[in-house]
Design a protein around this motif. Sequence first.
Motif, PDB file in Angstrom:
ATOM      1  N   ASP A   1       0.815  -1.217   0.000  1.00  0.00           N
ATOM      2  CA  ASP A   1       0.000   0.000   0.000  1.00  0.00           C
ATOM      3  C   ASP A   1       0.849   1.267   0.000  1.00  0.00           C
ATOM      4  OD1 ASP A   1      -1.854  -1.963   0.364  1.00  0.00           O
ATOM      5  OD2 ASP A   1      -2.979  -0.914   1.903  1.00  0.00           O
ATOM      6  N   GLY A   2       1.995   1.205   0.694  1.00  0.00           N
ATOM      7  CA  GLY A   2       2.818   2.396   0.852  1.00  0.00           C
ATOM      8  C   GLY A   2       3.921   2.518  -0.176  1.00  0.00           C
ATOM      9  N   LEU A   3       4.884   1.599  -0.116  1.00  0.00           N
ATOM     10  CA  LEU A   3       6.023   1.690  -1.033  1.00  0.00           C
ATOM     11  C   LEU A   3       5.590   1.609  -2.492  1.00  0.00           C
ATOM     12  CD1 LEU A   3       8.904  -0.414   0.572  1.00  0.00           C
ATOM     13  CD2 LEU A   3       8.836   2.053   0.170  1.00  0.00           C
ATOM     14  N   LEU A   4       4.595   0.781  -2.764  1.00  0.00           N
ATOM     15  CA  LEU A   4       4.179   0.626  -4.158  1.00  0.00           C
ATOM     16  C   LEU A   4       3.521   1.896  -4.699  1.00  0.00           C
ATOM     17  CD1 LEU A   4       4.740  -1.788  -5.907  1.00  0.00           C
ATOM     18  CD2 LEU A   4       2.363  -2.501  -5.644  1.00  0.00           C
ATOM     19  N   ALA A   5       3.066   2.777  -3.806  1.00  0.00           N
ATOM     20  CA  ALA A   5       2.530   4.063  -4.263  1.00  0.00           C
ATOM     21  C   ALA A   5       3.609   4.888  -4.963  1.00  0.00           C
ATOM     22  CB  ALA A   5       1.954   4.843  -3.077  1.00  0.00           C
ATOM     23  N   ILE A   6       4.870   4.718  -4.555  1.00  0.00           N
ATOM     24  CA  ILE A   6       5.972   5.415  -5.237  1.00  0.00           C
ATOM     25  C   ILE A   6       6.083   4.906  -6.670  1.00  0.00           C
ATOM     26  CG2 ILE A   6       8.462   5.830  -5.221  1.00  0.00           C
ATOM     27  CD1 ILE A   6       8.385   5.391  -2.186  1.00  0.00           C
ATOM     28  N   PHE A   7       6.009   3.590  -6.833  1.00  0.00           N
ATOM     29  CA  PHE A   7       6.040   2.988  -8.166  1.00  0.00           C
ATOM     30  C   PHE A   7       4.906   3.535  -9.027  1.00  0.00           C
ATOM     31  CE2 PHE A   7       3.931  -0.411 -10.658  1.00  0.00           C
ATOM     32  CZ  PHE A   7       4.871  -0.598 -11.650  1.00  0.00           C
ATOM     33  N   PHE A   8       3.699   3.609  -8.476  1.00  0.00           N
ATOM     34  CA  PHE A   8       2.562   4.081  -9.252  1.00  0.00           C
ATOM     35  C   PHE A   8       2.645   5.583  -9.515  1.00  0.00           C
ATOM     36  CE2 PHE A   8       0.608   0.000  -8.212  1.00  0.00           C
ATOM     37  CZ  PHE A   8      -0.054  -0.277  -9.397  1.00  0.00           C
ATOM     38  N   PHE A   9       3.299   6.336  -8.646  1.00  0.00           N
ATOM     39  CA  PHE A   9       3.527   7.756  -8.923  1.00  0.00           C
ATOM     40  C   PHE A   9       4.407   7.902 -10.166  1.00  0.00           C
ATOM     41  CE2 PHE A   9       5.986  11.673  -8.524  1.00  0.00           C
ATOM     42  CZ  PHE A   9       4.972  12.615  -8.363  1.00  0.00           C
ATOM     43  N   VAL A  10       5.465   7.117 -10.233  1.00  0.00           N
ATOM     44  CA  VAL A  10       6.342   7.153 -11.404  1.00  0.00           C
ATOM     45  C   VAL A  10       5.584   6.685 -12.646  1.00  0.00           C
ATOM     46  CG1 VAL A  10       8.453   6.212 -12.414  1.00  0.00           C
ATOM     47  CG2 VAL A  10       8.408   6.836 -10.005  1.00  0.00           C
ATOM     48  N   VAL A  11       4.709   5.691 -12.486  1.00  0.00           N
ATOM     49  CA  VAL A  11       3.863   5.256 -13.603  1.00  0.00           C
ATOM     50  C   VAL A  11       2.983   6.407 -14.074  1.00  0.00           C
ATOM     51  CG1 VAL A  11       1.891   3.794 -14.223  1.00  0.00           C
ATOM     52  CG2 VAL A  11       3.846   2.813 -13.017  1.00  0.00           C
ATOM     53  N   GLY A  12       2.424   7.164 -13.123  1.00  0.00           N
ATOM     54  CA  GLY A  12       1.596   8.316 -13.483  1.00  0.00           C
ATOM     55  C   GLY A  12       2.379   9.357 -14.267  1.00  0.00           C
ATOM     56  N   LEU A  13       3.623   9.629 -13.829  1.00  0.00           N
ATOM     57  CA  LEU A  13       4.483  10.561 -14.561  1.00  0.00           C
ATOM     58  C   LEU A  13       4.725  10.091 -15.986  1.00  0.00           C
ATOM     59  CD1 LEU A  13       7.249  11.371 -11.892  1.00  0.00           C
ATOM     60  CD2 LEU A  13       5.367  12.855 -12.596  1.00  0.00           C
ATOM     61  N   GLU A  14       5.027   8.798 -16.128  1.00  0.00           N
ATOM     62  CA  GLU A  14       5.328   8.247 -17.446  1.00  0.00           C
ATOM     63  C   GLU A  14       4.094   8.229 -18.340  1.00  0.00           C
ATOM     64  OE1 GLU A  14       7.427   6.898 -20.572  1.00  0.00           O
ATOM     65  OE2 GLU A  14       8.219   7.624 -18.664  1.00  0.00           O
ATOM     66  N   LEU A  15       2.939   7.907 -17.765  1.00  0.00           N
ATOM     67  CA  LEU A  15       1.702   7.913 -18.538  1.00  0.00           C
ATOM     68  C   LEU A  15       1.410   9.308 -19.074  1.00  0.00           C
ATOM     69  CD1 LEU A  15      -0.681   5.675 -16.399  1.00  0.00           C
ATOM     70  CD2 LEU A  15      -0.086   5.305 -18.785  1.00  0.00           C
ATOM     71  N   LYS A  16       1.537  10.318 -18.211  1.00  0.00           N
ATOM     72  CA  LYS A  16       1.244  11.681 -18.665  1.00  0.00           C
ATOM     73  C   LYS A  16       2.237  12.117 -19.726  1.00  0.00           C
ATOM     74  CE  LYS A  16       0.123  16.331 -17.188  1.00  0.00           C
ATOM     75  NZ  LYS A  16      -0.064  17.263 -16.042  1.00  0.00           N
ATOM     76  N   ARG A  17       3.515  11.764 -19.537  1.00  0.00           N
ATOM     77  CA  ARG A  17       4.516  12.136 -20.530  1.00  0.00           C
ATOM     78  C   ARG A  17       4.193  11.508 -21.894  1.00  0.00           C
ATOM     79  NH1 ARG A  17       9.995  13.571 -20.465  1.00  0.00           N
ATOM     80  NH2 ARG A  17      10.228  13.202 -18.230  1.00  0.00           N
ATOM     81  N   GLU A  18       3.813  10.239 -21.879  1.00  0.00           N
ATOM     82  CA  GLU A  18       3.484   9.565 -23.135  1.00  0.00           C
ATOM     83  C   GLU A  18       2.256  10.190 -23.800  1.00  0.00           C
ATOM     84  OE1 GLU A  18       4.901   7.146 -24.923  1.00  0.00           O
ATOM     85  OE2 GLU A  18       6.631   7.170 -23.589  1.00  0.00           O
ATOM     86  N   LEU A  19       1.272  10.588 -22.975  1.00  0.00           N
ATOM     87  CA  LEU A  19       0.050  11.172 -23.524  1.00  0.00           C
ATOM     88  C   LEU A  19       0.267  12.592 -24.040  1.00  0.00           C
ATOM     89  CD1 LEU A  19      -2.441   9.919 -20.796  1.00  0.00           C
ATOM     90  CD2 LEU A  19      -2.470   9.255 -23.195  1.00  0.00           C
TER      91      LEU A  19
END
Length: 403
Positions: A76-94
């Motif tokens: 729940d906690g550490l993996l939120a960092i991974f998903f934050f980076v995923v969010g950054l990458e998704l927005k960059r790609e879009l």
Amino acid sequence: MSHDRPRLLARGSRLEAARIAELLRQETLGGILLIGAAAVALLAANVGDVYADVRDTVVGPSGLHLDLTIGAWASDGLLAIFFFVVGLELKRELVAGDLRDPRRAAVPIVAAVGGMVVPAVIYTLVNLGGATRGWAVPTATDIAFALAVLAALSTHLPSGLRTFLLTLAVVDDLLAISIIAVFYTDDLDVLWLLAAVVPIALFAAVVRWRTSPWLLVPLAVVAWACVHESGVHATVAGVVLGFTVPVHGAAERLEHVLRPLSAAVAVPVFAFFSAGVAIGGWSGLTDALSDRVTLGVVLGLVAGKTIGVLGATWLMARFTRADLDTDLSWWDVLGLSILAGIGFTVSLLIGELAFGPGSEADEHVKVGILAGSLVAAALAAVVLRARNRVYRRIEARERDDQS
């Protein structure tokens, strides 16, 4: 054959190719660490009780409903960092990447959808009348794990293939996030969800001031806690926060800081606390492998991903009258489709959400993910190593012709 026909999986701009090459290097290192953490977890889970005792130790303030096990803090906690980076990458790609161009985005989007739907259908058919709640487990591709395998297998494959795998995985992550938010939220507290809007809005405002990234941490923690209390899985907060970051300037600085933390710490630690399954010897392994949950996951990852990704890409070529890029062959796409069957980080998370951490079904999910990913990696190795030899010979011939 007309030269005016569109090309599938063509290379992007030189700037985009350079950015993706750097990203692939970081994700490949993270994948190596992830594989190592999973191997250590399997060993630790089968040599005594210390692993389970540590994983199940509860820490955190009970008054704030944050008295979670160490394993839950990892997911729940550490993996939120991974998903934050995923969010950054998704927005960059879009905004600035391949997904910005509808023509280039169509192929990885359709391939990702095919790679989600077919595994889900296969798992559901195998488990009809049983544990169908795990239908989403085999739908996710682990990009770090897959890229680590690809890096070990191939040194001469065209760059367009690696770019396609990365873009496919980005879309795959977006679909997985949507699945988690929509299908694995059982008890929704709307007030807490509305409360999360305040720190998220403040985060979005502060991140545009180009201040120190550390000023954003308290706002991110509060947003995470509110989403956690709402009943939506807390990692979704990471994605939403990532989407608030401007692509130019802030996103690059935050990604530079957080991607190494995600790849080298957050994901391997999550893998360590989630991948450990006590197999119980040969009889325990055979029992797990004969369970329908395990079979559904294995078939979903190995057969479902291959059929879904390859079939969807072929259909795009068939109905748009497009040709593969001249650097590629359909054998390359087959190898990549098999490689997409490596599921790990998000698959493990969905298994926990579907059946509950430590349940028998969740343990069988883990066995299925590990077995399916290993089979997918082995089959992909056969195809991609053969293709790698072909491209190596082509490069050698070209060098000879130039000399």
